[in-house]
Design an enzyme around this catalytic site. Sequence first.
Site, PDB file in Angstrom:
ATOM      1  N   HIS A  27       0.857  -1.179   0.077  1.00  0.00           N
ATOM      2  CA  HIS A  27       0.128  -0.089   0.267  1.00  0.00           C
ATOM      3  C   HIS A  27       0.807   1.261  -0.135  1.00  0.00           C
ATOM      4  CE1 HIS A  27      -3.767   2.399   0.742  1.00  0.00           C
ATOM      5  NE2 HIS A  27      -2.933   3.146   1.138  1.00  0.00           N
ATOM      6  N   SER A  73      -6.289   9.516  -4.525  1.00  0.00           N
ATOM      7  CA  SER A  73      -7.224  10.201  -5.019  1.00  0.00           C
ATOM      8  C   SER A  73      -6.921  11.470  -5.644  1.00  0.00           C
ATOM      9  CB  SER A  73      -8.268  10.401  -3.830  1.00  0.00           C
ATOM     10  OG  SER A  73      -7.615  11.369  -2.889  1.00  0.00           O
ATOM     11  N   ARG A 126      -9.915   0.590  -6.795  1.00  0.00           N
ATOM     12  CA  ARG A 126     -10.265   0.893  -5.416  1.00  0.00           C
ATOM     13  C   ARG A 126     -11.549   1.784  -5.489  1.00  0.00           C
ATOM     14  NH1 ARG A 126      -6.877   5.414  -1.938  1.00  0.00           N
ATOM     15  NH2 ARG A 126      -6.890   4.282   0.127  1.00  0.00           N
ATOM     16  N   ARG A 132     -14.109  13.018   2.790  1.00  0.00           N
ATOM     17  CA  ARG A 132     -13.121  13.865   2.761  1.00  0.00           C
ATOM     18  C   ARG A 132     -12.221  14.119   1.428  1.00  0.00           C
ATOM     19  NH1 ARG A 132      -8.375  12.199   4.804  1.00  0.00           N
ATOM     20  NH2 ARG A 132      -8.732  10.200   6.088  1.00  0.00           N
ATOM     21  N   TYR A 158     -11.746   1.448   0.535  1.00  0.00           N
ATOM     22  CA  TYR A 158     -11.671   2.430   1.834  1.00  0.00           C
ATOM     23  C   TYR A 158     -12.903   3.024   2.244  1.00  0.00           C
ATOM     24  CZ  TYR A 158      -8.403   5.666   4.297  1.00  0.00           C
ATOM     25  OH  TYR A 158      -7.650   6.420   5.219  1.00  0.00           O
ATOM     26  N   HIS A 182      -6.752  -0.362   5.561  1.00  0.00           N
ATOM     27  CA  HIS A 182      -6.529  -0.045   7.125  1.00  0.00           C
ATOM     28  C   HIS A 182      -7.727  -0.327   7.897  1.00  0.00           C
ATOM     29  CE1 HIS A 182      -3.990   2.409   4.552  1.00  0.00           C
ATOM     30  NE2 HIS A 182      -4.704   3.316   4.676  1.00  0.00           N
ATOM     31  N   ASP A 251       2.134   3.213   3.439  1.00  0.00           N
ATOM     32  CA  ASP A 251       1.169   4.198   2.929  1.00  0.00           C
ATOM     33  C   ASP A 251       1.912   5.225   2.630  1.00  0.00           C
ATOM     34  OD1 ASP A 251      -1.284   5.489   3.062  1.00  0.00           O
ATOM     35  OD2 ASP A 251      -0.893   6.379   4.971  1.00  0.00           O
ATOM     36  N   ASN A 256      -2.298  13.265   3.299  1.00  0.00           N
ATOM     37  CA  ASN A 256      -2.958  13.980   4.350  1.00  0.00           C
ATOM     38  C   ASN A 256      -2.234  13.892   5.757  1.00  0.00           C
ATOM     39  OD1 ASN A 256      -5.128  15.096   2.613  1.00  0.00           O
ATOM     40  ND2 ASN A 256      -5.723  12.991   2.537  1.00  0.00           N
TER      41      ASN A 256
HETATM   42  C1  0GY Z   1      -4.401   6.220   2.410  1.00  0.00           C
HETATM   43  C2  0GY Z   1      -5.382   7.329   2.806  1.00  0.00           C
HETATM   44  C3  0GY Z   1      -5.626   8.382   2.400  1.00  0.00           C
HETATM   45  C4  0GY Z   1      -5.721   8.980   1.307  1.00  0.00           C
HETATM   46  C5  0GY Z   1      -5.619   8.347  -0.007  1.00  0.00           C
HETATM   47  O1  0GY Z   1      -5.892   8.256  -2.258  1.00  0.00           O
HETATM   48  C6  0GY Z   1      -5.850   9.037  -1.125  1.00  0.00           C
HETATM   49  O2  0GY Z   1      -5.836  10.196  -1.349  1.00  0.00           O
HETATM   50  O3  0GY Z   1      -5.796   6.930   0.054  1.00  0.00           O
HETATM   51  C7  0GY Z   1      -6.575   9.336   3.466  1.00  0.00           C
HETATM   52  O4  0GY Z   1      -6.504  10.589   3.437  1.00  0.00           O
HETATM   53  O5  0GY Z   1      -6.875   8.758   4.751  1.00  0.00           O
HETATM   54  O6  0GY Z   1      -4.465   5.010   2.426  1.00  0.00           O
HETATM   55  O7  0GY Z   1      -3.624   6.530   1.419  1.00  0.00           O
END
Ligand code: 0GY
Length: 296
Positions: A27, A73, A126, A132, A158, A182, A251, A256
């Site tokens: 991840h 994202s 995914r 958020r 997620y 997670h 991760d 963030n």
């Molecule tokens: C993670 C968690 C986050 C963000 C993203 O794709 C993403 O922007 O996954 C998060 O902000 O909790 O697992 O990478």
Amino acid sequence: MSDRIVSWHASPSKPDFAPPPGAVDAHCHVFGPMARFPFSPKAKYLPEDAGPDMLFALRDRLGYARNVIVQASCHGTDNAATLNAIAAAGADGEGVPLARGVAVVDPAISQEELAGLHDGGMRGIRFNFLKRLVDDAPKDKFLDVAKRLPAGWHVVIYFEADILEELRPFMDAIPVPIVIDHMGRPDVAQGPGGPDMKAFRALLESRPDIHFKPTCPDRLEEPNGPPWDDFARFVAPLVADYPDRCIWGTDWPHPNMQAAIPDDGHLVDMIPRIAPTAELQRKLLVDNPMRLYWAD
Ligand code: 0GY
């Protein structure tokens, strides 16, 4: 001054724990580089570049052999940056790719485009339910695309613990294996017998092909550690009870997490605390991710 965010440690410590040969960081993400791979206009955060070279330098420093790169994202449904990183990883001496990926797609994607993603090293998609991070998460459209994935793919989901029950019918209907990011963000302070863990165990018992990432102590424990003792107490029994269904990841670059950036070396040193035997470590870091991402 740039408004772009740095969410990763500039000089992570060298961990005490040495991952076993062939260990997979299952991840992680890349950001950009933005000049080649612009961020989505809908991105909820604007990071500095954290491209393939940085990811692979970290892989080598921490003692991993391979990466599973999850489309972040901030790149929306344009997977070009992630595909670029997978290609840049190259292959080992036997021609086995050093990276695979998880895509984020527009549910209206064509079969030809899905086949192209497969050729580029993607092995899953995914579904992100964090408000958020994304504007919408249409379950009906997600199910449609889950039904027509290339052979051998799975879906990564997620979500946060408060919507687990609401998502159960949706997850029940997914016709391919599932990986939960997670552990669905439980409240680890509740302890291993608390309601979040009970609900998560009930989900795992509902079908044998749900996997999970027992990851991100830095996201799940308040205040952020180390030593992340609540996390270890919460997670170790889960890994012990479901040793064939867990995969681990750094991760990195910790989207963030700019207010409490974790030291990646400290995160690696959590592994023996949640998977204390060599056998558990091999399953978590090698056997399980290889089965999910490198079966073909
Ligand atoms: C993670 C968690 C986050 C963000 C993203 O794709 C993403 O922007 O996954 C998060 O902000 O909790 O697992 O990478």
